[in-house]
Design a protein around this motif. Structure first.
Motif, PDB file in Angstrom:
ATOM      1  N   VAL A 223     -17.433  54.180  79.420  1.00 47.60           N
ATOM      2  CA  VAL A 223     -16.998  52.930  78.780  1.00 47.60           C
ATOM      3  C   VAL A 223     -16.053  53.239  77.613  1.00 47.60           C
ATOM      4  CG1 VAL A 223     -17.750  50.925  77.446  1.00 47.60           C
ATOM      5  CG2 VAL A 223     -19.061  51.640  79.452  1.00 47.60           C
ATOM      6  N   ASP A 224     -16.440  54.173  76.778  1.00 48.54           N
ATOM      7  CA  ASP A 224     -15.650  54.504  75.583  1.00 48.54           C
ATOM      8  C   ASP A 224     -14.321  55.171  75.955  1.00 48.54           C
ATOM      9  OD1 ASP A 224     -15.431  54.855  72.619  1.00 48.54           O
ATOM     10  OD2 ASP A 224     -15.457  56.976  73.173  1.00 48.54           O
ATOM     11  N   LYS A 227     -11.808  52.802  77.654  1.00 49.73           N
ATOM     12  CA  LYS A 227     -11.204  51.888  76.671  1.00 49.73           C
ATOM     13  C   LYS A 227     -10.065  52.579  75.925  1.00 49.73           C
ATOM     14  CE  LYS A 227     -12.316  48.830  72.780  1.00 49.73           C
ATOM     15  NZ  LYS A 227     -11.776  47.613  73.412  1.00 49.73           N
ATOM     16  N   LYS A 228     -10.283  53.826  75.551  1.00 50.83           N
ATOM     17  CA  LYS A 228      -9.239  54.590  74.861  1.00 50.83           C
ATOM     18  C   LYS A 228      -7.999  54.753  75.725  1.00 50.83           C
ATOM     19  CE  LYS A 228     -12.372  57.257  71.901  1.00 50.83           C
ATOM     20  NZ  LYS A 228     -12.992  58.585  71.671  1.00 50.83           N
ATOM     21  N   TYR A 231      -8.226  50.831  79.644  1.00 48.19           N
ATOM     22  CA  TYR A 231      -8.959  50.083  80.673  1.00 48.19           C
ATOM     23  C   TYR A 231     -10.094  49.320  79.993  1.00 48.19           C
ATOM     24  CZ  TYR A 231      -6.521  53.024  84.058  1.00 48.19           C
ATOM     25  OH  TYR A 231      -5.552  53.663  84.807  1.00 48.19           O
ATOM     26  N   GLU A 232      -9.951  48.009  79.938  1.00 44.12           N
ATOM     27  CA  GLU A 232     -10.963  47.178  79.283  1.00 44.12           C
ATOM     28  C   GLU A 232     -12.114  46.898  80.254  1.00 44.12           C
ATOM     29  OE1 GLU A 232     -11.365  46.011  76.215  1.00 44.12           O
ATOM     30  OE2 GLU A 232      -9.537  46.991  75.480  1.00 44.12           O
ATOM     31  N   GLN A 233     -13.322  47.019  79.745  1.00 46.29           N
ATOM     32  CA  GLN A 233     -14.488  46.659  80.544  1.00 46.29           C
ATOM     33  C   GLN A 233     -14.577  45.143  80.620  1.00 46.29           C
ATOM     34  OE1 GLN A 233     -18.343  47.710  78.904  1.00 46.29           O
ATOM     35  NE2 GLN A 233     -19.231  47.892  80.950  1.00 46.29           N
ATOM     36  N   TYR A 234     -14.610  44.593  81.838  1.00 43.63           N
ATOM     37  CA  TYR A 234     -14.756  43.143  81.964  1.00 43.63           C
ATOM     38  C   TYR A 234     -16.038  42.759  82.701  1.00 43.63           C
ATOM     39  CZ  TYR A 234     -13.054  43.487  86.828  1.00 43.63           C
ATOM     40  OH  TYR A 234     -12.905  43.795  88.171  1.00 43.63           O
ATOM     41  N   PHE A 239     -13.596  48.038  85.171  1.00 40.64           N
ATOM     42  CA  PHE A 239     -12.653  48.241  84.084  1.00 40.64           C
ATOM     43  C   PHE A 239     -11.239  48.053  84.632  1.00 40.64           C
ATOM     44  CE2 PHE A 239     -16.423  50.753  83.804  1.00 40.64           C
ATOM     45  CZ  PHE A 239     -16.826  50.717  82.477  1.00 40.64           C
ATOM     46  N   LYS A 241      -6.727  47.405  83.615  1.00 46.74           N
ATOM     47  CA  LYS A 241      -5.610  47.100  82.738  1.00 46.74           C
ATOM     48  C   LYS A 241      -5.545  45.573  82.618  1.00 46.74           C
ATOM     49  CE  LYS A 241      -3.769  51.328  82.362  1.00 46.74           C
ATOM     50  NZ  LYS A 241      -3.547  52.028  81.082  1.00 46.74           N
ATOM     51  N   LYS A 308     -18.338  40.792  80.813  1.00 43.09           N
ATOM     52  CA  LYS A 308     -18.188  41.080  79.381  1.00 43.09           C
ATOM     53  C   LYS A 308     -17.990  39.786  78.599  1.00 43.09           C
ATOM     54  CE  LYS A 308     -17.916  43.663  75.785  1.00 43.09           C
ATOM     55  NZ  LYS A 308     -16.781  44.501  75.416  1.00 43.09           N
TER      56      LYS A 308
END
Length: 366
Positions: A223-224, A227-228, A231-234, A239, A241, A308
């Motif tokens: 997850v972390d 994100k870096k 790729y956002e977790q939804y 995950f 773009k 999310k």
């Protein structure tokens, strides 16, 4: 009910059965494929009479849909377009195994209307692929991605599994880096679950699996790190773009309606949930079985909390003509204080570490 639906097509064939897989699928001949296409076409025609509802997403899952080859897949999508009311901007996905994906004609698939590819890679580490019983190589996955991109298909997802034999933080990082270096727009990252009746179920005592704490560390790292990398977790396991979230899956979690066609496929249509049994005989007869009425309050809570964006209180009130119960708000506050959830004026949702214990929390909420 909404006038928009999703459409799921199940392809129950695989070149070989993965030892962890519990989906309805198996090996078959080219003749079996052709016979299945005929039955599937008949059922598509029958279901296509529901033309009053616009189809916003089509998803070919399995099994291994790509095993059918380009011409059969294109034919099926053409049939669907003829008998269903497919929206002009519909998301149309086909699941692809890298082994069969490297020979698909993605140019033809794109011309037919496929605009999203979901590739079942699972890992970019050869030792892990072998332990999972995968028949493809890392190079096969890379070739498949590049060929789809060359054909102009930008919306590409890669699957990764967490908590698999021999996996470490370092090897997971290698798999994630592979995905990002390929330039894919979506990554699905599921924690391995040992399903009853699978080969892994029979031999799990011999498997080199990470323990529960290690699984949690792998998930939180993914997850972390994703994100870096942008790729956002939804959703609990997905995950992307920005703008590349799976519309088909979001429809499931939003209590949207959909029709599933194929043995073992489930549907939620006209307020009812029903399914085909896990056999060809009932599917040939187009015989479905009633499961339950869908879309009640408990189901809305369960499904919304996978996302999310979480449980939206205004949506709850609009659906059920009542405020979200205060006694449930108190439960959410308790888990907010523990760092498992977030609560604001409009919604409640899980934190990444909350997702790891979400089943227990949801059972308390309902």
């Amino acid at each position: 009910m909404s006038n928009n639906i999703g459409l799921y097509i199940h392809i129950p064939f695989c070149k070989s059965k993965c030892p962890y897989c519990d989906f309805y699928s198996g090996r078959a001949s080219e003749n079996d494929y052709d016979n299945y296409i005929k039955v599937l076409s008949d059922n598509i025609k029958t279901w296509g009479k529901k033309k009053d509802k616009a189809v916003l997403s089509v998803y070919f899952g399995g099994g291994t849909p790509s095993i059918l080859g380009t011409e059969r897949l294109s034919y099926l999508l053409s049939m669907i377009k003829e008998f269903f009311n497919i929206a002009d901007d519909a998301e149309i996905t086909v699941e692809v195994n890298p082994d069969s994906g490297k020979t698909l004609d993605f140019n033809l698939l794109k011309r037919t209307g496929f605009n999203r590819i979901s590739i079942g890679m699972q890992s970019a580490v050869e030792q892990e692929l072998k332990a999972l019983g995968r028949i493809h190589s890392i190079n096969d996955a890379e070739v498949t991605v590049k060929r789809a991109q060359k054909a102009g298909i930008k919306n590409i997802s890669l699957d990764l599994m967490l908590g698999i034999p021999y996996q470490t933080i370092e090897s997971l990082k290698k798999s994630i880096d592979f995905c990002t270096n390929c330039g894919v727009t979506h990554i699905s990252s599921y924690i391995l679950k040992i399903e009853n009746g699978t080969v892994f179920d029979r031999i799990q005592n011999k498997l080199e699996l990470p323990d529960e704490d290690s699984q949690a560390k792998l998930y939180l790292f993914a997850v972390d790190y994703l994100k870096k990398l942008g790729y956002e977790q939804y959703e609990i396991s997905n995950f992307s773009k920005a703008g590349y979230e799976s519309r088909h899956n979001i429809n499931y979690w939003k209590c949207g309606e959909y029709i599933g066609i194929g043995p073992s496929a489930h549907s939620f249509f006209n307020g009812k949930r029903f399914y085909y049994n896990r056999n060809m005989e009932d599917f040939i007869k187009n015989k479905t079985y009633f499961d339950c009425c869908g879309g009640d309050k408990e189901e809305f809570i369960i499904l919304s909390l996978r996302l999310k964006s979480g449980l939206n209180f205004k949506e709850y009130k609009a659906r059920y003509d009542e405020d979200f119960p205060e006694n449930k708000i108190k439960i959410i506050r308790k888990y907010t204080d523990l760092g498992y959830m977030v609560l604001d004026d409009n919604s409640a949702y899980f934190t990444p570490k909350g997702y790891l214990v979400s089943n227990a929390i949801i059972s308390e909420l309902i």
